[in-house]
Design an enzyme around this catalytic site. Structure first.
Site, PDB file in Angstrom:
ATOM      1  CG  PHE A  30      -1.685   1.280   1.422  1.00  0.00           C
ATOM      2  CD1 PHE A  30      -2.842   1.519   0.697  1.00  0.00           C
ATOM      3  CD2 PHE A  30      -1.251   2.258   2.313  1.00  0.00           C
ATOM      4  CE1 PHE A  30      -3.554   2.698   0.854  1.00  0.00           C
ATOM      5  CE2 PHE A  30      -1.964   3.438   2.475  1.00  0.00           C
ATOM      6  CZ  PHE A  30      -3.116   3.656   1.749  1.00  0.00           C
TER       7      PHE A  30
ATOM      8  NE  ARG B 119      -3.718  12.619  17.682  1.00  0.00           N
ATOM      9  CZ  ARG B 119      -2.935  13.131  16.788  1.00  0.00           C
ATOM     10  NH1 ARG B 119      -3.220  13.048  15.492  1.00  0.00           N
ATOM     11  NH2 ARG B 119      -1.837  13.757  17.151  1.00  0.00           N
TER      12      ARG B 119
ATOM     13  CB  ALA C 209       3.247  15.913  18.079  1.00  0.00           C
TER      14      ALA C 209
ATOM     15  CD  GLU D  25       3.564  20.129  13.021  1.00  0.00           C
ATOM     16  OE1 GLU D  25       2.505  20.416  13.614  1.00  0.00           O
ATOM     17  OE2 GLU D  25       3.576  19.786  11.823  1.00  0.00           O
TER      18      GLU D  25
ATOM     19  CD  GLU E  12       0.104  20.761  16.625  1.00  0.00           C
ATOM     20  OE1 GLU E  12       0.236  20.473  17.842  1.00  0.00           O
ATOM     21  OE2 GLU E  12       0.099  19.905  15.720  1.00  0.00           O
TER      22      GLU E  12
ATOM     23  CB  SER F 255       4.726   0.664  16.816  1.00  0.00           C
ATOM     24  OG  SER F 255       3.762   1.310  17.598  1.00  0.00           O
TER      25      SER F 255
ATOM     26  CD  GLU G  93      -7.588  23.014   3.302  1.00  0.00           C
ATOM     27  OE1 GLU G  93      -8.498  22.441   2.699  1.00  0.00           O
ATOM     28  OE2 GLU G  93      -6.705  23.692   2.740  1.00  0.00           O
TER      29      GLU G  93
END
Length: 178
Positions: free
Chosen positions: A14, A63, A75, A91, A95, A112, A137
């Site tokens: 993918f 999330r 982040a 960032e 933010e 992970s 956006e």
């Protein structure tokens, strides 16, 4: 004992806007073969921004994978080839509107490692000045300030579950001794 696995072949499964997934055939240390599914990600950054009153700037945002609003450090994702420190400063400004007078690395986090190659670079920002935030956006979040000691409590109680936030908060706690 040798632990390294050798890639024999790789097949793209993918290719998306952010994630790319591949299935690799590997030779195992003992000589057998197996498969590894790997998520390639450009990496990310997070910033523990601490104001003069020992309050941390946090963002609350929905999330989708967890179907809930999480409280996290500011982040974002690295753009291909982008300098991580510059991305973290960008960032934080986008933010929260914050610009730090001092900025230091808190190291790297592998969120992970069993299936994902993402690396998150963590930073500590202090001596903050503020301007206007400029969200990307489609980005929706609320900015909060929380006492650093309270944030440590929420990390230790398990109320904060975001790995990058947990790691950065605990590293900062040990480094700063507050």
């Amino acid at each position: 004992m040798e632990l390294t696995e050798k890639t024999i072949s790789s097949e793209e499964i993918f290719s998306g806007r952010i994630l790319h997934i591949r299935r690799d055939t590997v030779e195992l240390p003992g000589g057998g073969r197996s498969f590894r599914e790997v998520v390639d990600h450009p990496g990310g950054v997070c910033v523990l921004a601490l104001d003069d009153e020992n309050r941390v700037l946090l963002v609350r945002q929905f999330r989708y994978p967890y179907e809930k609003v999480l409280t996290e450090l500011p982040a974002g994702k690295l753009e291909i080839g982008e300098d991580p420190e510059q991305a973290a400063l960008r960032e934080l400004r986008e933010e929260t509107g914050a610009v730090p007078g001092t900025f230091q690395s808190l190291g790297e986090l592998y969120p992970s490692p069993g299936y994902c190659g993402e690396i998150i670079r963590m930073y500590l920002a202090r001596e903050l000045t503020f301007g206007e935030a400029a969200l990307d956006e489609g980005e929706f979040l609320n900015v909060e300030r929380m006492d650093f000691a309270r944030l440590v409590e929420l990390v230790l109680s398990g109320e904060i579950r975001d790995a990058k936030t947990i790691a950065a908060v605990l590293k900062a706690k040990l480094l700063l001794g507050i």
